[in-house]
Design an enzyme around this catalytic site. Structure first.
Site, PDB file in Angstrom:
ATOM      1  N   HIS A   1      -1.803  -5.352   1.700  1.00  0.00           N
ATOM      2  CA  HIS A   1      -3.047  -6.101   1.555  1.00  0.00           C
ATOM      3  C   HIS A   1      -2.688  -7.529   1.181  1.00  0.00           C
ATOM      4  O   HIS A   1      -1.739  -7.746   0.427  1.00  0.00           O
ATOM      5  CB  HIS A   1      -3.923  -5.506   0.445  1.00  0.00           C
TER       6      HIS A   1
ATOM      7  N   ARG B   1       2.937  -6.237   9.381  1.00  0.00           N
ATOM      8  CA  ARG B   1       2.084  -5.188   9.945  1.00  0.00           C
ATOM      9  C   ARG B   1       2.497  -4.832  11.370  1.00  0.00           C
ATOM     10  O   ARG B   1       2.440  -3.665  11.768  1.00  0.00           O
ATOM     11  CB  ARG B   1       0.632  -5.639   9.889  1.00  0.00           C
TER      12      ARG B   1
ATOM     13  N   LYS C   1       0.837  -1.194   0.000  1.00  0.00           N
ATOM     14  CA  LYS C   1       0.000   0.000   0.000  1.00  0.00           C
ATOM     15  C   LYS C   1       0.882   1.257   0.000  1.00  0.00           C
ATOM     16  O   LYS C   1       2.086   1.181   0.261  1.00  0.00           O
ATOM     17  CB  LYS C   1      -0.917  -0.039   1.226  1.00  0.00           C
TER      18      LYS C   1
END
Ligand code: UDP
Ligand code: MG
Length: 170
Positions: free
Chosen positions: A128, A111, A13
């Protein structure tokens, strides 16, 4: 348990790109030993962002999420899109990616290592990854043309563009 030969869509992203995390993310994903069968850098229109996240329409964070995927929160209007392919690809990539909420994600996951929560509450979580075979199929067909992927994943039909034979999703 039977091995499942699968494919999954990964997007790095805009926060991942603006913070120069591409190399880190690809290195972490290489730990899965899956094969990259498609990759590109691409701009994301509002229509693409809305189609990609159409299941989340109506959520309180939806409008900001669409801006996020388009790069409007980071002044970097692109994503890197990849297809990973191999045994249990969906679960393996989700594992390395970590939980959706970066604060709940394992600290060694992508993440957990690189994500953050914006003051608005939006999870800015770097990548993602598709979460099911049905989602992977819908997303891979949305982000890639058949000729951009080096293996045959889904049925195609012949098409022609300027006299050159191409394929499109059947
Ligand atoms: N998201 C968010 N808050 C939430 C749930 C989701 O900001 O409570 C954002 C986050 O960027 C997430 C994306 O919306 O990656 C898509 O949500 P989904 O539930 O599909 O999570 P994912 O599949 O990305 O883990
Ligand atoms: Mg999801």
């Amino acid at each position: 348990m039977v091995y499942m030969l699968q494919q999954t869509l990964v997007l790095i992203k805009p926060d991942g790109l603006v913070r120069s995390l591409t190399g880190n993310v690809l290195t972490r994903l290489s730990e899965t030993k899956l094969e990259i069968v498609a990759a590109k850098v691409t701009r994301v229109s509002q229509e693409m962002a809305e189609e990609h996240y159409r299941e989340l329409k109506g959520k309180p964070f939806y409008a900001e999420l669409i801006q996020y995927l388009q790069g409007e929160l980071h002044d970097r209007r692109k994503v890197m899109a990849l297809v990973y392919w191999g045994h249990d690809a969906i679960e393996k990539v989700r594992e390395v990616a970590g939980e959706t909420n970066p604060e709940a994600a394992s600290p060694t996951s992508i993440r957990g290592s690189f994500g953050r929560i914006r003051s608005s509450g939006l999870f800015e979580n770097v990548i993602h990854a598709s979460s099911s075979e049905a989602e992977a199929e819908r997303e891979i067909k949305l982000w890639f043309h058949p000729d951009e992927i080096i293996v045959d994943l889904y049925p195609t039909k012949a098409a022609s563009s300027g006299g050159i034979q191409t394929r499109q999703w059947a």
